[in-house]
Motif scaffolding. Structure first.
Motif, PDB file in Angstrom:
ATOM      1  N   LEU A   9       0.810  -1.228   0.000  1.00 16.14           N
ATOM      2  CA  LEU A   9       0.000   0.000   0.000  1.00 16.14           C
ATOM      3  C   LEU A   9       0.840   1.274   0.000  1.00 16.14           C
ATOM      4  N   LYS A  10       2.158   1.116  -0.074  1.00 19.29           N
ATOM      5  CA  LYS A  10       3.055   2.291   0.044  1.00 19.29           C
ATOM      6  C   LYS A  10       2.674   3.409  -0.937  1.00 19.29           C
ATOM      7  N   ASP A  11       2.341   3.023  -2.174  1.00 14.80           N
ATOM      8  CA  ASP A  11       2.012   4.050  -3.175  1.00 14.80           C
ATOM      9  C   ASP A  11       0.554   4.499  -3.095  1.00 14.80           C
ATOM     10  N   LEU A  12      -0.207   3.911  -2.201  1.00 13.98           N
ATOM     11  CA  LEU A  12      -1.632   4.244  -2.123  1.00 13.98           C
ATOM     12  C   LEU A  12      -1.990   5.021  -0.861  1.00 13.98           C
ATOM     13  N   ASN A  13      -0.962   5.432  -0.086  1.00 11.37           N
ATOM     14  CA  ASN A  13      -1.240   6.336   1.047  1.00 11.37           C
ATOM     15  C   ASN A  13      -0.239   7.482   0.970  1.00 11.37           C
ATOM     16  N   THR A  14      -0.733   8.701   1.166  1.00 12.13           N
ATOM     17  CA  THR A  14       0.117   9.877   0.901  1.00 12.13           C
ATOM     18  C   THR A  14       1.237  10.040   1.939  1.00 12.13           C
ATOM     19  N   PHE A  15       1.150   9.351   3.083  1.00 10.11           N
ATOM     20  CA  PHE A  15       2.256   9.348   4.036  1.00 10.11           C
ATOM     21  C   PHE A  15       3.403   8.484   3.503  1.00 10.11           C
ATOM     22  N   GLY A  16       3.088   7.630   2.506  1.00 12.61           N
ATOM     23  CA  GLY A  16       4.113   6.760   1.938  1.00 12.61           C
ATOM     24  C   GLY A  16       4.615   5.721   2.924  1.00 12.61           C
ATOM     25  N   ILE A  17       3.709   5.221   3.763  1.00 13.55           N
ATOM     26  CA  ILE A  17       4.084   4.202   4.758  1.00 13.55           C
ATOM     27  C   ILE A  17       4.030   2.822   4.095  1.00 13.55           C
ATOM     28  N   ALA A  18       5.077   2.035   4.339  1.00  9.17           N
ATOM     29  CA  ALA A  18       5.108   0.672   3.791  1.00  9.17           C
ATOM     30  C   ALA A  18       4.265  -0.231   4.683  1.00  9.17           C
ATOM     31  N   ALA A  19       3.143  -0.716   4.138  1.00 13.66           N
ATOM     32  CA  ALA A  19       2.296  -1.675   4.861  1.00 13.66           C
ATOM     33  C   ALA A  19       1.551  -2.453   3.789  1.00 13.66           C
ATOM     34  N   ASN A  20       1.102  -3.657   4.145  1.00 12.82           N
ATOM     35  CA  ASN A  20       0.409  -4.491   3.160  1.00 12.82           C
ATOM     36  C   ASN A  20      -1.056  -4.683   3.521  1.00 12.82           C
ATOM     37  N   ALA A  21      -1.851  -4.932   2.478  1.00 12.06           N
ATOM     38  CA  ALA A  21      -3.240  -5.337   2.697  1.00 12.06           C
ATOM     39  C   ALA A  21      -3.280  -6.853   2.593  1.00 12.06           C
ATOM     40  N   LYS A  22      -3.980  -7.486   3.527  1.00 10.33           N
ATOM     41  CA  LYS A  22      -4.106  -8.961   3.469  1.00 10.33           C
ATOM     42  C   LYS A  22      -4.717  -9.353   2.123  1.00 10.33           C
ATOM     43  N   GLU A  23      -5.778  -8.632   1.730  1.00 10.61           N
ATOM     44  CA  GLU A  23      -6.382  -8.817   0.400  1.00 10.61           C
ATOM     45  C   GLU A  23      -6.711  -7.440  -0.163  1.00 10.61           C
ATOM     46  N   PHE A  24      -6.708  -7.342  -1.489  1.00 16.08           N
ATOM     47  CA  PHE A  24      -6.901  -6.031  -2.125  1.00 16.08           C
ATOM     48  C   PHE A  24      -7.663  -6.191  -3.434  1.00 16.08           C
ATOM     49  N   VAL A  25      -8.629  -5.331  -3.637  1.00 12.55           N
ATOM     50  CA  VAL A  25      -9.340  -5.327  -4.922  1.00 12.55           C
ATOM     51  C   VAL A  25      -9.644  -3.885  -5.309  1.00 12.55           C
TER      52      VAL A  25
END
Ligand code: EPU
Length: 337
Positions: A9-25
């Motif tokens: 999700l790093k590129d999908l939050n403007t804070f640029g925090i590295a974190a993952n989504a368990k599932e994503f659509v």
């Protein structure tokens, strides 16, 4: 419409925090959204718009639905006004610029606010004397549990300062799919009361500003104070400006006669959190990659590899110090996940 696992999700939050989504659509139509909700009933969901108002302190243990609905349409108009509907996944600033190019007035003061159209009613975004509630006619939202669409009028959104029913009684129950604004085509109401705007216009010798002039002035002001998330991770104002009682204010003002303030009512005064944070010595401070912006103390920044937890720790330290110094509890504006 594939459900992806362990999605970054790093590129999908403007804070640029590295974190993952368990599932994503990612959904691009209202129909797709209904299908995803129906097929994943009972699952923990997380709705992601522009990712501009959240601090990720951990991976998201849920199905993240990225609302990527696009489209702008003039749904009705007469000689003087136009009602324009934008889908939730449209970038807010691009939408503002589209309206200015068509000479539709009313949201120009909200230029350059990061995020997508769909999130704007949730926190009733506001800047330079204007809030979304001033022009929003209605918004269309899908009830997560039934996948039915419901139109919310402006009054039904129960707007307040950075507040709405979607953060209150209906939190987590609806996904906004589109928002309709009532904009002017003639006799635009120009809002320049905010000091900085007048100064910026005067600097450019503009005495009767158009909506485009106001937008340009605000873009210049914001760019000089607020960091561009593409260059420096941030989420705009991290805190809300606190509203305190007049009694508390009067006592504080005696001790701090330079404290800026805005009268909210006979009994309430709003104090800029940016000032409280700056006076508490945090402006421009940095702890590892987590910091307080050098030109606007209300904004926390990620210099590169800060974790959400580090930014949260910094925000708590700020809250504690401001409370010790002024007895004022400042509240986060961003959603801490
Ligand atoms: N101030 C300081 N130090 C700072 C920042 C501000 O002393 O580091 C003082 C300023 O001198 C001024 C007062 O605080 O007297 C207000 O500052 P500013 O005009 O920059 O606005 P703000 O209250 O800090 C709010 C919004 C912003 C919005 C601006 C302009 C909130 C939480 N923030 O900030 O919104 O752009 O007004 O209208 O209400 C956002 O929500 O992400 C956001 C950026």
């Amino acid at each position: 419409m594939e459900i992806l696992k362990n999605y970054p999700l790093k590129d999908l939050n403007t804070f640029g925090i590295a974190a993952n989504a368990k599932e994503f659509v990612s959904v691009t139509t209202i129909e797709e959204l209904a299908i995803v909700l129906k097929e994943n009933e009972g699952k923990k969901l997380f709705v992601l718009g522009g990712g501009s108002n959240m601090l990720l302190t951990q991976d998201i243990d849920a199905l993240v639905i990225h609302v990527n609905l696009k489209g702008i349409e003039v749904v009705s108009q007469d000689d003087n006004t136009a009602n324009v509907t934008a889908m939730a996944g449209e970038n807010w600033h691009s939408f503002v610029q589209y309206c200015i190019a068509q000479n539709y007035g009313g949201i120009e003061n909200l230029s350059l606010i990061p995020g997508n159209v769909g999130t704007t009613p949730i926190q009733n975004i506001g800047a330079y004397g204007v809030e979304i509630k001033d022009t929003m006619v209605s918004c269309l939202a899908m009830e997560i549990s039934t996948q039915t669409l419901r139109t919310f009028t402006n009054a039904e959104c129960e707007f307040g300062y950075r507040e709405s029913i979607f953060k209150g009684a209906l939190k987590g129950k609806y996904i906004i799919v589109s928002v309709t604004f009532g904009l002017s085509k003639t006799n635009h109401k120009i809002h320049t009361a905010y000091g900085d705007i007048v100064a910026e216009l005067t600097k450019n010798n503009i005495t009767s500003p158009t909506i485009k002039d106001v937008s340009n002035a605000i873009i210049a002001i914001r760019s000089s104070k607020l960091p561009d998330p593409k260059e420096l991770g941030n989420s705009g104002s991290f805190f809300k400006n606190p509203v305190i009682s007049k009694t508390q204010f009067d006592a504080l003002y005696k001790k701090h006669p330079t404290m800026p303030h805005y009268v909210v009512s006979d009994t309430e005064i709003k104090v800029p959190a940016g000032w409280l944070i700056e006076q508490s010595g945090f402006k421009g401070s940095r702890f590892g990659d987590a910091g307080v912006h050098a030109r606007q103390a209300l904004v926390l920044v990620n210099y590169g590899n800060a974790t959400g937890q580090e930014l949260l720790n910094l925000s708590e330290k700020i809250q504690q110090t401001v409370f010790e110094n002024y007895g004022i509890a400042i509240e986060a504006e961003v959603n801490v996940i």
